[in-house]
Design a protein around this motif. Structure first.
Motif, PDB file in Angstrom:
ATOM      1  N   LEU A  83       0.821  -1.206   0.000  1.00 18.29           N
ATOM      2  CA  LEU A  83       0.000   0.000   0.000  1.00 18.29           C
ATOM      3  C   LEU A  83       0.860   1.263   0.000  1.00 18.29           C
ATOM      4  N   HIS A  87       0.748   4.232  -2.897  1.00 13.86           N
ATOM      5  CA  HIS A  87       0.486   5.658  -2.682  1.00 13.86           C
ATOM      6  C   HIS A  87       1.480   6.519  -3.459  1.00 13.86           C
ATOM      7  N   GLY A 108      -4.790   6.565   5.040  1.00 16.50           N
ATOM      8  CA  GLY A 108      -5.349   5.663   6.033  1.00 16.50           C
ATOM      9  C   GLY A 108      -4.542   4.391   6.173  1.00 16.50           C
ATOM     10  N   PRO A 109      -4.865   3.600   7.183  1.00 15.48           N
ATOM     11  CA  PRO A 109      -4.093   2.388   7.466  1.00 15.48           C
ATOM     12  C   PRO A 109      -4.560   1.181   6.664  1.00 15.48           C
ATOM     13  N   THR A 110      -3.688   0.214   6.534  1.00 16.85           N
ATOM     14  CA  THR A 110      -4.057  -1.077   5.951  1.00 16.85           C
ATOM     15  C   THR A 110      -4.945  -1.839   6.936  1.00 16.85           C
ATOM     16  N   ALA A 112      -8.106  -1.341   7.661  1.00 16.10           N
ATOM     17  CA  ALA A 112      -8.980  -0.458   8.434  1.00 16.10           C
ATOM     18  C   ALA A 112     -10.369  -1.077   8.599  1.00 16.10           C
ATOM     19  N   MET A 115     -13.403   1.369   4.775  1.00 18.31           N
ATOM     20  CA  MET A 115     -12.816   2.099   3.652  1.00 18.31           C
ATOM     21  C   MET A 115     -13.904   2.965   3.036  1.00 18.31           C
ATOM     22  N   ASP A 150      -8.570   9.181  10.996  1.00 25.40           N
ATOM     23  CA  ASP A 150      -7.315   8.448  10.835  1.00 25.40           C
ATOM     24  C   ASP A 150      -7.461   6.946  11.074  1.00 25.40           C
ATOM     25  N   TYR A 153      -9.782   4.140   5.979  1.00 24.45           N
ATOM     26  CA  TYR A 153      -8.989   4.313   4.763  1.00 24.45           C
ATOM     27  C   TYR A 153      -9.844   5.057   3.743  1.00 24.45           C
ATOM     28  N   CYS A 154      -9.351   6.190   3.270  1.00 29.19           N
ATOM     29  CA  CYS A 154     -10.081   7.026   2.313  1.00 29.19           C
ATOM     30  C   CYS A 154      -9.367   6.989   0.969  1.00 29.19           C
ATOM     31  N   ALA A 186      -5.376  -2.391   0.286  1.00 24.63           N
ATOM     32  CA  ALA A 186      -5.882  -1.725   1.491  1.00 24.63           C
ATOM     33  C   ALA A 186      -6.492  -2.720   2.468  1.00 24.63           C
ATOM     34  N   PRO A 188      -9.601  -3.569   3.560  1.00 26.34           N
ATOM     35  CA  PRO A 188     -10.510  -3.085   4.612  1.00 26.34           C
ATOM     36  C   PRO A 188     -11.486  -4.175   5.044  1.00 26.34           C
TER      37      PRO A 188
END
Length: 258
Positions: A83, A87, A108-110, A112, A115, A150, A153-154, A186, A188
């Motif tokens: 990820l 980015h 955002g985090p992996t 999450a 999403m 935060d 994940y966006c 990601a 999610p």
């Protein structure tokens, strides 16, 4: 009064008059011979005719269709496999036909719990994804669900805002496959899609108008529960859409996403 020589008119030779006639028709846009013989416009027939002419020694080149456009994002085997790498690649790769200076990165985090997927950044997202007016709507929903920005994940299917994109064409160019790869990286637990018609078309669903009935988001790593909702502009403009989405989120999550 003297007469012009035989084979001429007003002092012009016959060959000059013929050349002038052809030039006149050429200027009028007629650059080929007319014929009463029916002509096929089908590509398959044109190919067959070109091959027949080539075999007959007519000097006609065989018909060659134009090469397909390069896949958006390039070859799948070259896509980033983490990820963080994705980015950086998303902002810089020349294989996406969008100005790098205007691209907006996901955040955002992996893995999450949620999403949030948009078709593209909003027109007023200047400081980052969901930094404009629509971001306030999202933050309100997240706060009610007990989540902070935060923690989720966006992301957006497109890296820039594009007025009236042709989602069917973008799918044909490979953007749907790239989006599925992005979602797999990601990983999610759930996906909230704010822009159901465009994303549904991009993912290859045959009935984008019924996207509200879809319950899963399929990606390279499998599928996750999903809600397909109206885009942010519609949610901002019509409070009734926000209320309907909120009720769906409560039913979908049981109010516990943490």
């Amino acid at each position: 009064m003297s007469q012009p020589p035989a084979g001429t008119a007003a002092g012009h030779s016959l060959s000059a008059l013929v050349d002038a006639a052809f030039a006149w028709w050429d200027d009028a846009g007629l650059d080929g011979m007319l014929s009463d013989t029916p002509q096929s416009w089908l590509e398959s027939d044109r190919k067959a005719a070109a091959k027949a002419n080539a075999k007959a020694g007519n000097g006609a080149a065989s018909f060659a269709p134009p090469p397909p456009p390069p896949a958006m994002g390039g070859l799948a085997r070259d896509w980033p496999q983490t990820l963080d790498d994705f980015h950086a690649w998303w902002l810089e790769t020349p294989s996406l036909p969008f100005p790098p200076a205007r691209r907006i990165a996901p955040a955002g985090p992996t893995g999450a719990p949620l999403m949030i997927l948009l078709p593209m950044p909003e027109a007023d997202d200047e400081a980052g994804l969901l930094s404009g007016r629509g971001g306030k709507v999202v933050d309100g929903m997240l706060a009610a669900l007990g989540l902070a920005r935060d923690q989720v994940y966006c992301a957006a299917a497109l890296p820039v805002h594009v007025p009236m994109p042709d989602w069917g064409q973008l799918r044909a160019e490979g953007l749907g496959a790239l989006l599925a790869h992005h979602a797999a990286l990601a990983a999610p637990q759930r996906v909230l899609i704010l822009g159901r018609s465009g994303i549904s078309t991009l993912l290859g669903h045959s009935l984008p108008n019924n996207a509200a009935d879809l319950r899963e988001f399929n990606h390279d790593g499998g599928c996750v529960p999903a809600v397909f909702a109206y885009d942010l502009a519609a949610l901002v403009a019509r409070p009734a859409h926000k209320a309907a989405l909120w009720n769906r989120l409560l039913d979908w999550t049981g109010t516990d996403l943490t």
